[in-house]
Design a protein around this motif. Structure first.
Motif, PDB file in Angstrom:
ATOM      1  N   GLU A 125     -21.256 -12.876  52.773  1.00  0.00           N
ATOM      2  CA  GLU A 125     -20.683 -14.188  52.413  1.00  0.00           C
ATOM      3  C   GLU A 125     -19.253 -13.980  51.929  1.00  0.00           C
ATOM      4  N   CYS A 152     -18.432 -16.812  42.170  1.00  0.00           N
ATOM      5  CA  CYS A 152     -19.788 -16.332  42.488  1.00  0.00           C
ATOM      6  C   CYS A 152     -19.694 -14.948  43.125  1.00  0.00           C
ATOM      7  N   HIS A 154     -18.395 -13.827  45.913  1.00  0.00           N
ATOM      8  CA  HIS A 154     -18.664 -13.644  47.346  1.00  0.00           C
ATOM      9  C   HIS A 154     -17.621 -12.764  48.038  1.00  0.00           C
ATOM     10  N   GLU A 189     -21.814 -20.678  51.832  1.00  0.00           N
ATOM     11  CA  GLU A 189     -23.095 -20.596  51.112  1.00  0.00           C
ATOM     12  C   GLU A 189     -23.160 -21.644  50.031  1.00  0.00           C
ATOM     13  N   GLU A 190     -21.997 -21.915  49.409  1.00  0.00           N
ATOM     14  CA  GLU A 190     -21.960 -22.837  48.262  1.00  0.00           C
ATOM     15  C   GLU A 190     -22.046 -24.289  48.735  1.00  0.00           C
ATOM     16  N   HIS A 214     -26.634  -9.953  46.121  1.00  0.00           N
ATOM     17  CA  HIS A 214     -25.754 -10.906  45.465  1.00  0.00           C
ATOM     18  C   HIS A 214     -25.159 -10.281  44.212  1.00  0.00           C
TER      19      HIS A 214
HETATM   20 ZN   LIG Z   1     -23.348 -16.973  45.294  1.00  0.00          ZN
END
Ligand SMILES: [Zn+2]
Length: 506
Positions: A125, A152, A154, A189-190, A214
């Motif tokens: 991601e 996050c 990514h 993804e978000e 992740h």
């Molecule tokens: Zn994430």
């Protein structure tokens, strides 16, 4: 292997230099990265996991440079043009065949190396989050003019997976083993459900196992479930009128939203415990003296069981219809996203866990210690900083977020992994997460993930019984009558879903 005992403790010194030493080093690395593709070095025989780990250690600077570029761009969902192009180029330079723009998504791609079975895929991601922004320093410091950030992590997610597949490709070549290693470039993804469209397009149909990970604040390979989710925007249409002089002629779309929300809130008493329902009113009129002829409310419904999500969502639609009827308005809705909860495969998680233990936790040096101790002052005391060097016990987990990895996991046996890329105690989607993801704190956690993913893939290529065990557990978990039906139905990828929120990254 690194352990808590190897951590170097340095006294906390309150400084806010700009740029920090770690950022300066990473900027230099970023400048070097494009000049030195991964295969520029001679192909030494990489026949063992230790060889692959040494290869990844040797490429740590280049991987950090890739992560730093993506961190700086901070491109949001379906707009990750530069980020996906950089990853595609790195994969091509390493001998992968890249198919761009898959599933009608310009920033989605599949890169492949090797041939035959098994086919092992690693997910990457690279989308950032809008509405949050932070420099790579351990104190709150937004970057002026930047509207998004990798809060996050990514940028690390996509890059660790890049390192892992390149390491595995070199191992495949050195050992002459049969098999195909793939990298799936999975955008948005978000909230964009990018992977769901890739699953729907059949891109995973010939894959034997999928590995993903992740970023997080701890090293963990436990099996577990998260939540399935379905989201939609409910739009109500009324009749505008003067709210004081002619209210009888108006029909308020905002009334309909309020009536709908009231019914949804009452519904909370009559849904299973683990259900989550949340909403924001995205449009509620513009002036109190005008009866609003349009109002919109954006809902998420979540539950561990995708079928329960489907049924609660249908009840919400009925409530919205009732609200429209009772207020003399009309209603339509648009499903915005949806993903399954993760189907855990304990046998596959055991392989990941064994490899995570072999790799060991994250090993910080003095710069990372200093960064962590500064940021820790803004975080809860637990867990302690030393936990970044430790591996969490292997135990069943129920978590309460959602991810589009869920749909992949109901299509192919899929494993997950978390590593400590953030200072322990950091939550996702915070400035502290964005800050760490832009420094060597994030990079070192990323390296643990890259090695663990590569080691796991090597085990699967080496031992067909591990792939077979995962498949058997997967078939049992899905059940004989399972038929995949995406929660987001047949809608097209919402390529513009971030366009109104933000311009592409700076
Ligand atoms: Zn994430």
């Amino acid at each position: 292997m690194p352990s808590a005992a190897t951590l170097i403790r340095t006294p906390f010194v309150a400084t806010h230099t700009h740029p920090t030493p770690t950022r300066f080093a990473r900027t230099l690395l970023a400048a070097l990265v494009l000049a030195s593709p991964f295969l520029a070095s001679p192909l030494s025989a990489q026949k063992t996991k230790q060889d692959v780990a040494a290869f990844l250690d040797g490429r740590f600077g280049q991987l950090s440079g890739v992560a730093d570029q993506i961190w700086g761009w901070a491109e949001v969902g379906y707009m990750e043009t530069k980020s996906s192009a950089l990853l595609e180029k790195e994969l091509e330079d390493a001998g992968f065949t890249v198919t761009r723009g898959v599933a009608d998504i310009p920033t989605a791609f599949v890169a492949s190396y090797g041939s035959g079975k098994p086919v092992i895929a690693v997910l990457g991601e690279y989308d950032a989050l809008p509405g949050i922004n932070q420099d790579s320093v351990p104190t709150r410091d937004p970057v002026e003019g930047k509207g998004s950030a990798h809060a996050c992590g990514h940028n690390l997610l996509g890059t660790a997976s890049l390192g892992a597949v390149i390491g595995v490709a070199r191992w495949l070549k050195a050992t002459g083993k049969s098999g195909t290693i793939r990298y799936y470039g999975t955008p948005a993804e978000e909230g964009g459900s990018g992977k769901v469209y890739m699953v729907r397009a059949g891109l995973f149909d010939d894959v034997d196992a999928v590995l993903t990970w992740h970023p997080g604040d701890r090293n963990n390979a436990s099996p577990g479930k998260n939540l399935a989710v379905k989201s939609a925007k409910f739009r109500f249409h009324g009749i505008a009128s003067h709210a004081a002089a002619a209210p009888d002629r108006g029909r308020s779309a905002l009334d309909a939203v309020e009536a709908f929300d009231y019914m949804a809130n009452m519904m909370r008493e009559h849904v299973p415990q683990e259900t989550r329902i949340h909403y924001v009113i995205t449009s509620g009129g513009s002036a109190p003296n005008v009866v609003p002829d349009f109002a919109e409310v954006y809902y998420y419904v979540r539950h561990p069981d995708p079928e329960m999500v489907r049924s609660i969502f249908d009840r919400l639609v009925a409530a919205a219809e009732g609200a429209a009827k009772g207020t003399g308005t009309t209603m339509d809705y648009e499903v915005m996203g949806g993903s399954y909860s993760r189907l855990p495969i304990a046998s596959l998680q055991e392989v990941v866990y064994d490899n995570l233990k072999q790799v060991g936790g994250v090993s910080w040096g003095a710069p990372e210690e200093k960064f962590a101790e500064t940021i820790k002052k803004t975080l809860p005391a637990e867990p302690p900083l030393s936990s970044a060097a430790e591996i969490q016990p292997f135990e069943w987990e129920q978590t309460y977020a959602s991810s589009d990895v869920g749909d992949v996991s109901w299509t192919v046996p899929t494993s997950t992994l978390g590593t400590a890329t953030w200072v322990p105690g950091t939550a996702a989607h915070t400035w502290q997460a964005a800050a760490a993801a832009g420094t060597s704190v994030g990079d070192k956690g990323m390296l643990v993930a890259a090695k663990t993913l590569a080691f796991t893939a090597i085990d699967l290529f080496s031992d067909p019984s591990k792939v077979a065990a995962a498949r058997a557990e997967f078939e049992k978990g899905r059940g004989p009558d399972f038929k995949y039906q995406p929660l987001l139905g047949d809608r097209k990828p919402p390529l513009e879903y971030r366009a109104s929120v933000i311009k592409p990254g700076s």
